[in-house]
Design a protein around this motif. Structure first.
Motif, PDB file in Angstrom:
ATOM      1  N   VAL A 199       0.865  -1.183   0.000  1.00 42.66           N
ATOM      2  CA  VAL A 199       0.000   0.000   0.000  1.00 42.66           C
ATOM      3  C   VAL A 199       0.904   1.237   0.000  1.00 42.66           C
ATOM      4  O   VAL A 199       1.619   1.494   0.953  1.00 42.66           O
ATOM      5  CB  VAL A 199      -0.916   0.027   1.241  1.00 42.66           C
ATOM      6  N   TYR A 200       0.838   1.993  -1.093  1.00 44.30           N
ATOM      7  CA  TYR A 200       1.638   3.207  -1.205  1.00 44.30           C
ATOM      8  C   TYR A 200       0.779   4.399  -0.780  1.00 44.30           C
ATOM      9  O   TYR A 200      -0.346   4.549  -1.244  1.00 44.30           O
ATOM     10  CB  TYR A 200       2.109   3.413  -2.646  1.00 44.30           C
ATOM     11  N   PHE A 201       1.313   5.214   0.094  1.00 45.05           N
ATOM     12  CA  PHE A 201       0.555   6.393   0.500  1.00 45.05           C
ATOM     13  C   PHE A 201       1.467   7.609   0.512  1.00 45.05           C
ATOM     14  O   PHE A 201       2.687   7.509   0.578  1.00 45.05           O
ATOM     15  CB  PHE A 201      -0.100   6.199   1.869  1.00 45.05           C
ATOM     16  N   ASP A 202       0.852   8.766   0.442  1.00 45.63           N
ATOM     17  CA  ASP A 202       1.594  10.015   0.476  1.00 45.63           C
ATOM     18  C   ASP A 202       0.860  10.973   1.408  1.00 45.63           C
ATOM     19  O   ASP A 202      -0.351  10.859   1.605  1.00 45.63           O
ATOM     20  CB  ASP A 202       1.683  10.625  -0.924  1.00 45.63           C
ATOM     21  N   ILE A 203       1.598  11.885   2.001  1.00 43.04           N
ATOM     22  CA  ILE A 203       1.003  12.944   2.827  1.00 43.04           C
ATOM     23  C   ILE A 203       1.399  14.268   2.194  1.00 43.04           C
ATOM     24  O   ILE A 203       2.593  14.563   2.054  1.00 43.04           O
ATOM     25  CB  ILE A 203       1.491  12.866   4.286  1.00 43.04           C
ATOM     26  N   VAL A 204       0.412  15.021   1.764  1.00 43.62           N
ATOM     27  CA  VAL A 204       0.677  16.284   1.069  1.00 43.62           C
ATOM     28  C   VAL A 204       0.021  17.439   1.809  1.00 43.62           C
ATOM     29  O   VAL A 204      -0.999  17.257   2.482  1.00 43.62           O
ATOM     30  CB  VAL A 204       0.166  16.240  -0.390  1.00 43.62           C
ATOM     31  N   GLU A 205       0.629  18.589   1.687  1.00 42.46           N
ATOM     32  CA  GLU A 205       0.061  19.800   2.276  1.00 42.46           C
ATOM     33  C   GLU A 205      -0.666  20.578   1.185  1.00 42.46           C
ATOM     34  O   GLU A 205      -0.116  20.808   0.099  1.00 42.46           O
ATOM     35  CB  GLU A 205       1.166  20.659   2.891  1.00 42.46           C
ATOM     36  N   LEU A 206      -1.890  20.965   1.442  1.00 42.26           N
ATOM     37  CA  LEU A 206      -2.679  21.679   0.457  1.00 42.26           C
ATOM     38  C   LEU A 206      -2.224  23.135   0.345  1.00 42.26           C
ATOM     39  O   LEU A 206      -1.526  23.646   1.213  1.00 42.26           O
ATOM     40  CB  LEU A 206      -4.168  21.620   0.823  1.00 42.26           C
ATOM     41  N   LYS A 207      -2.641  23.781  -0.753  1.00 44.76           N
ATOM     42  CA  LYS A 207      -2.227  25.160  -0.996  1.00 44.76           C
ATOM     43  C   LYS A 207      -3.433  26.053  -1.262  1.00 44.76           C
ATOM     44  O   LYS A 207      -4.466  25.598  -1.727  1.00 44.76           O
ATOM     45  CB  LYS A 207      -1.289  25.220  -2.212  1.00 44.76           C
ATOM     46  N   ASN A 208      -3.266  27.326  -0.947  1.00 47.95           N
ATOM     47  CA  ASN A 208      -4.260  28.336  -1.294  1.00 47.95           C
ATOM     48  C   ASN A 208      -3.859  29.012  -2.595  1.00 47.95           C
ATOM     49  O   ASN A 208      -2.690  28.965  -2.992  1.00 47.95           O
ATOM     50  CB  ASN A 208      -4.367  29.403  -0.196  1.00 47.95           C
ATOM     51  N   GLN A 209      -4.823  29.625  -3.250  1.00 48.37           N
ATOM     52  CA  GLN A 209      -4.526  30.440  -4.423  1.00 48.37           C
ATOM     53  C   GLN A 209      -4.756  31.898  -4.067  1.00 48.37           C
ATOM     54  O   GLN A 209      -5.871  32.292  -3.727  1.00 48.37           O
ATOM     55  CB  GLN A 209      -5.416  30.050  -5.609  1.00 48.37           C
ATOM     56  N   VAL A 210      -3.699  32.694  -4.112  1.00 46.95           N
ATOM     57  CA  VAL A 210      -3.800  34.109  -3.769  1.00 46.95           C
ATOM     58  C   VAL A 210      -3.192  34.938  -4.894  1.00 46.95           C
ATOM     59  O   VAL A 210      -2.333  34.458  -5.643  1.00 46.95           O
ATOM     60  CB  VAL A 210      -3.072  34.420  -2.443  1.00 46.95           C
ATOM     61  N   GLU A 211      -3.639  36.159  -5.008  1.00 46.18           N
ATOM     62  CA  GLU A 211      -3.107  37.036  -6.045  1.00 46.18           C
ATOM     63  C   GLU A 211      -1.620  37.316  -5.798  1.00 46.18           C
ATOM     64  O   GLU A 211      -1.203  37.572  -4.680  1.00 46.18           O
ATOM     65  CB  GLU A 211      -3.881  38.354  -6.077  1.00 46.18           C
ATOM     66  N   HIS A 212      -0.871  37.248  -6.875  1.00 44.56           N
ATOM     67  CA  HIS A 212       0.577  37.461  -6.772  1.00 44.56           C
ATOM     68  C   HIS A 212       0.892  38.940  -6.578  1.00 44.56           C
ATOM     69  O   HIS A 212       0.354  39.800  -7.272  1.00 44.56           O
ATOM     70  CB  HIS A 212       1.263  36.955  -8.044  1.00 44.56           C
ATOM     71  N   LYS A 213       1.745  39.223  -5.623  1.00 49.49           N
ATOM     72  CA  LYS A 213       2.195  40.593  -5.395  1.00 49.49           C
ATOM     73  C   LYS A 213       3.517  40.787  -6.132  1.00 49.49           C
ATOM     74  O   LYS A 213       4.481  40.056  -5.904  1.00 49.49           O
ATOM     75  CB  LYS A 213       2.373  40.857  -3.899  1.00 49.49           C
ATOM     76  N   ILE A 214       3.538  41.779  -7.002  1.00 49.02           N
ATOM     77  CA  ILE A 214       4.721  42.013  -7.824  1.00 49.02           C
ATOM     78  C   ILE A 214       5.924  42.367  -6.956  1.00 49.02           C
ATOM     79  O   ILE A 214       5.856  43.233  -6.079  1.00 49.02           O
ATOM     80  CB  ILE A 214       4.453  43.148  -8.843  1.00 49.02           C
ATOM     81  N   THR A 215       7.031  41.695  -7.202  1.00 50.92           N
ATOM     82  CA  THR A 215       8.253  41.959  -6.447  1.00 50.92           C
ATOM     83  C   THR A 215       8.989  43.169  -7.036  1.00 50.92           C
ATOM     84  O   THR A 215       8.676  43.632  -8.139  1.00 50.92           O
ATOM     85  CB  THR A 215       9.186  40.735  -6.500  1.00 50.92           C
ATOM     86  N   LYS A 216       9.957  43.660  -6.299  1.00 50.34           N
ATOM     87  CA  LYS A 216      10.747  44.804  -6.780  1.00 50.34           C
ATOM     88  C   LYS A 216      11.478  44.449  -8.069  1.00 50.34           C
ATOM     89  O   LYS A 216      11.580  45.274  -8.984  1.00 50.34           O
ATOM     90  CB  LYS A 216      11.755  45.225  -5.705  1.00 50.34           C
TER      91      LYS A 216
END
Length: 260
Positions: A199-216
């Motif tokens: 039995v192969y299993f994985d543990i993953v962390e979910l992600k949010n989608q947020v607007e990208h803030k432009i870097t310098k």
């Protein structure tokens, strides 16, 4: 079952520590911490607490409460958790095994003070060694996975550094339970049931989608592009800037792979 408002709980965390609130609501500190993470409730860091204690301005240290579909959430207390293992395993057709599983799970007690098993300590060591060898994760590209004999430790691909301690505790609980049941867990945490079924299993962390803030750096590239257009350099290429970022949100998910 305890009822909470995400907004009220978030506001309480701005004035009280997680430890104080866990005592107030008679909930285990570690379970209450996990509960907040699971419901995407921001927990202020130590720097915020220090500034608050010193009556310094904490405005820049306050993270807003992420949006959620529901504001009312519930915490299941231990008294409400009743294991109906026999019903869950009704298709197993092995009464002796069902009784064994039932006994092990009902007797198993989680403790954050329990030391990690040797298998999880070995895995934790491999993660540490990888991070020391590749501090900037130089080999994160797809081609490296296929052409290198060196394998990145399992689970690291989809877990943020912040959640690694939780990952170790979860793996430890999985290992201890299955070990008591007489099942085998390989070094890469593949579970072998009955000595044959993998039995192969994985543990993953979910992600949010947020607007990208432009870097310098990105803004500088955009400004340069605009200047080139103004002086007639039609060949100027507009820099590609992503629209969204996808930060980890602290919610962990257990996935089963390649298993019917």
């Amino acid at each position: 079952m305890k009822k909470f408002s995400r907004t009220d709980l978030y506001n309480e965390l701005l004035t009280s520590t997680l430890k104080d609130l866990s005592e107030k609501y008679h909930v285990s500190y570690h379970k209450f911490s996990a509960f907040c993470h699971q419901n995407n409730i921001t927990i202020p860091g130590s720097k915020y607490r220090m500034y608050l204690k010193m009556n310094k301005d904490t405005t820049r240290l306050v993270e807003p409460l992420p949006a959620a579909e529901k504001n009312i959430i519930y915490f299941d207390t231990e008294s409400n958790k009743k294991l109906d293992i026999e019903n869950e395993l009704k298709d197993l057709n092995d009464l002796q095994k069902i009784k064994q599983i039932e006994q092990v799970l009902n007797e198993f007690k989680y403790s954050s003070k329990r030391s990690l098993s040797s298998k999880v300590r070995t895995f934790k060591k491999s993660v540490k060694e990888w991070k020391e060898k590749y501090p900037n994760d130089e080999h994160k590209y797809e081609w490296y996975k296929w052409y290198s004999d060196e394998k990145k430790p399992k689970f690291m691909e989809n877990i943020s550094p912040k959640e690694l301690p939780r990952l170790y505790r979860i793996l430890n609980a999985i290992y201890l339970v299955l070990d008591q049941l007489g099942e085998e867990i390989t070094d890469d945490f593949t579970v072998i049931i009955g000595g044959k079924d993998e039995v192969y299993f994985d543990i993953v962390e979910l992600k949010n989608q947020v607007e990208h803030k432009i870097t310098k750096k990105e803004q500088k590239a955009l400004d340069e592009y605009e200047r080139n257009l103004k002086i007639g350099r039609s060949w100027a290429s507009k820099p590609r800037i992503r629209k969204y970022d996808h930060p980890y949100n602290g919610k962990l998910e257990l996935e089963f792979n390649d298993y019917p």
